[in-house]
Enzyme design. Structure first.
Site, PDB file in Angstrom:
ATOM      1  N   LYS A 167       8.073 -30.262  12.446  1.00 38.21           N
ATOM      2  CA  LYS A 167       6.690 -29.842  12.486  1.00 38.21           C
ATOM      3  C   LYS A 167       5.768 -31.017  12.176  1.00 38.21           C
ATOM      4  O   LYS A 167       6.254 -31.978  11.556  1.00 38.21           O
ATOM      5  CB  LYS A 167       6.459 -28.708  11.514  1.00 38.21           C
ATOM      6  CG  LYS A 167       6.510 -29.173  10.071  1.00 38.21           C
ATOM      7  CD  LYS A 167       6.206 -28.055   9.166  1.00 38.21           C
ATOM      8  CE  LYS A 167       6.081 -28.515   7.760  1.00 38.21           C
ATOM      9  NZ  LYS A 167       5.036 -29.491   7.483  1.00 38.21           N
ATOM     10  N   LYS A 201      17.075 -23.579   3.340  1.00 39.96           N
ATOM     11  CA  LYS A 201      17.280 -23.394   1.894  1.00 39.96           C
ATOM     12  C   LYS A 201      18.167 -22.169   1.652  1.00 39.96           C
ATOM     13  O   LYS A 201      17.966 -21.126   2.263  1.00 39.96           O
ATOM     14  CB  LYS A 201      15.930 -23.211   1.182  1.00 39.96           C
ATOM     15  CG  LYS A 201      15.062 -24.476   1.181  1.00 39.96           C
ATOM     16  CD  LYS A 201      13.787 -24.270   0.387  1.00 39.96           C
ATOM     17  CE  LYS A 201      12.791 -25.400   0.604  1.00 39.96           C
ATOM     18  NZ  LYS A 201      12.930 -26.532  -0.312  1.00 39.96           N
ATOM     19  N   ASP A 254      -0.068 -27.200   7.561  1.00 48.71           N
ATOM     20  CA  ASP A 254       1.103 -27.884   7.006  1.00 48.71           C
ATOM     21  C   ASP A 254       2.144 -26.892   6.494  1.00 48.71           C
ATOM     22  O   ASP A 254       3.345 -27.120   6.633  1.00 48.71           O
ATOM     23  CB  ASP A 254       0.653 -28.807   5.856  1.00 48.71           C
ATOM     24  CG  ASP A 254       1.793 -29.633   5.279  1.00 48.71           C
ATOM     25  OD1 ASP A 254       2.631 -30.101   6.063  1.00 48.71           O
ATOM     26  OD2 ASP A 254       1.829 -29.822   4.044  1.00 48.71           O
ATOM     27  N   HIS A 259       6.310 -22.609   7.084  1.00 45.68           N
ATOM     28  CA  HIS A 259       7.155 -22.107   5.992  1.00 45.68           C
ATOM     29  C   HIS A 259       6.762 -20.688   5.559  1.00 45.68           C
ATOM     30  O   HIS A 259       7.603 -19.808   5.428  1.00 45.68           O
ATOM     31  CB  HIS A 259       7.072 -23.016   4.763  1.00 45.68           C
ATOM     32  CG  HIS A 259       7.364 -24.462   5.056  1.00 45.68           C
ATOM     33  ND1 HIS A 259       8.252 -24.863   6.022  1.00 45.68           N
ATOM     34  CD2 HIS A 259       6.887 -25.605   4.502  1.00 45.68           C
ATOM     35  CE1 HIS A 259       8.306 -26.197   6.044  1.00 45.68           C
ATOM     36  NE2 HIS A 259       7.482 -26.665   5.138  1.00 45.68           N
TER      37      HIS A 259
END
Ligand code: BG6
Length: 505
Positions: A167, A201, A254, A259
């Site tokens: 990204k 994760k 961002d 996310h």
């Protein structure tokens, strides 16, 4: 008789990549040094890379291969998760190569082509090569074009070529679609791996295990029981030396676009038919399609910019004083947004997303906050300290899950107060979790796509965010918030209007 210990369907056995190379563009960058090279070493140390593995660096600086190997070595020493092992290092170092050149220079790509062909012949990488674009997104089209014209992207029936992009996947819906077209002209859909490192994760993968491997959570995972959901990604650091990337991008692009919307998708999606890529991505995309913004963006979004001040005993610079930031920059370093999910399961349940830099502490969590019990047969004074029940997925640090509920305070009264029940990875498992990039790089080399967002998900996320960015672009600049706090007052007001408060994790 079948030996249950040798069940061929057992997916717990370690999966080891086949012979291949990973070519990284942008090896002198921060990401390569702090995350990618250490992750490759950690994979090697865990025995998950084949003997025929090569790491090829490509950058403008005029290094010899030895210089590049030294850079990898230093990065590994400083940032690897697993202990340094000389044998592992020697094995890895044997496959390290470096190509100097400009990203737009055909002769550099011809040299790269020659390098990988030599690796195929000498190291047995088998024609399998992944190209990792750890470079500014403005350069993606140039590199993809060069990969095509040099023949490097050419798929063969017996060997694969893959491209890995980091990204930001564009800066709005239109540019994301354009990027997708560019990639699609050169690489087939199945050969494009978009990295959202949150999906690598362990704690994020655990969201689906928690929800769908257990009987006790899913029955209450809906608007009958859930009051609202808070998804927080707070950082205590500032932008460091990343102004070149960050200024003009900001917290929403961002972090929220990727996310946080991925965390929302995993929290809100329906059960997938299986954990195959098609099924998981289908469910995520479906739920993202159902996400809508409230009508009034002035009251359902908030943003801010950090000011200088004391944080953890350290005097830190404000955003405007960070080197490389434009003096009148209106880039937000804090963003919060309220979203609704237009499905029966989530009707009327707001999802509050927030992220920011220079906040009080580093924490990422998903808090599912439940409604109050419909009836409390206690004296009002006995339940003053009783809040809403909550299930908190602690993504990081201190990875685990907390359940918060009311319990009787010992004594003669029937006083009820909030208590917590905890699961911590550290106590329950002996092994430490791999870094997200270890898992994701391994999956690229194995060609295993479930943990990589599809372009449809990326585009849905921009569809959700574009109106917010557009709204902000035409309104006041973000308000300042003091470093080390939980962000601007407007974010507190946003929840207060709904009669709620942000958690203070
Ligand atoms: C990146 C963002 O994607 O995630 C950074 O670009 C941020 O701004 C980083 O600092 C945080 O990652 P993690 O894994 O430390 O939470």
């Amino acid at each position: 008789m079948n030996n249950p210990l040798r069940d061929p369907r057992d997916r717990r056995l370690p999966r080891i990549a086949g012979p291949c190379s990973l070519v990284i563009f942008g090896v002198t960058g921060d990401l390569a040094r702090r995350k990618l090279m250490p992750a490759i070493y950690d994979l090697a140390n865990r025995g998950l890379l084949p003997p025929g593995f090569a790491l090829v660096g490509f950058a403008r600086r005029d290094f010899a291969t030895q210089d590049f190997a030294q850079i990898v070595h230093d990065a590994v020493r400083e940032h690897a998760r697993t202990p340094f092992n000389e044998d592992t290092w020697q094995q890895l170092a044997a496959g390290i190569r470096y190509v100097t050149g400009d990203l737009g220079d055909p002769s550099a790509f011809a040299a790269l082509n020659q390098t990988v062909a030599t690796l195929d012949a000498e190291l047995g990488t088998g024609g399998n090569h992944a190209f990792y674009l750890s470079i500014p997104p403005g350069m993606f089209p140039t590199v993809v074009e060069q990969l095509k014209s040099s023949g490097l992207s050419q798929q063969r029936p017996d060997a694969w070529r893959r491209v890995v992009v980091e990204k930001p996947f564009g800066h709005d819906l239109a540019s994301a679609q354009e990027l997708n077209r560019t990639l699609g002209e050169v690489f087939p859909t199945g050969s494009v791996f978009r990295i959202d490192h949150y999906l690598g994760k362990e704690t994020v993968q655990n969201i689906l295990a928690l929800r769908f491997a257990n009987a006790m959570f899913e029955p209450v995972w809906n608007s009958n029981f859930v009051d609202h959901v808070q998804i927080t990604m707070a950082e205590d650091i500032g932008i460091g030396g990343r102004a070149g990337y960050y200024d003009g991008i900001g917290a929403a692009r961002d972090v929220i676009q990727n996310h946080l919307l991925q965390l929302l998708a995993l929290t809100a999606m329906e059960e997938p038919i299986s954990f195959d890529a098609t099924h998981v991505r289908f469910e995520k995309e479906k739920i993202l399609q159902a996400v809508v913004l409230p009508d009034d963006l002035a009251t359902s979004t908030a943003r801010g910019q950090y000011a200088g001040g004391w944080q953890g005993g350290e005097l830190v610079a404000g955003y405007h004083d960070e080197s490389g930031v434009l003096p009148d920059s209106s880039t937000e370093t804090y963003a919060a947004v309220k979203l609704l999910v237009d499905t029966r399961r989530w009707a009327g349940v707001p999802f509050y997303l927030r992220t920011g830099k220079r906040l009080a502490r580093r924490v990422t969590e998903i808090a599912v906050v439940f409604k109050r019990a419909p009836h409390l047969p206690f004296a009002v004074t006995d339940t003053r300290e009783l809040g809403n029940n909550a299930l908190v997925i602690r993504v990081q640090p201190d990875e685990g899950v907390t359940v918060r509920f009311g319990s009787k305070v010992p004594g003669t009264a029937m006083e009820v107060r909030d208590v917590s029940m905890d699961f911590g990875y550290g106590e329950s498992f002996t092994e430490t979790s791999p870094e997200a990039y270890e898992r994701l790089i391994l999956d690229v080399l194995l060609g295993d796509p479930p943990l990589f967002p599809r372009h449809e998900e990326v585009e849905q996320s921009w569809r959700i965010l574009d109106p917010v960015l557009e709204f902000w672009a035409h309104h006041d600049k973000p308000a300042a918030y003091a470093a080390g706090t939980w962000g601007p007052a407007s974010a507190e007001a946003m929840l207060a209007r709904d009669g709620r408060t942000w958690r203070r994790p």
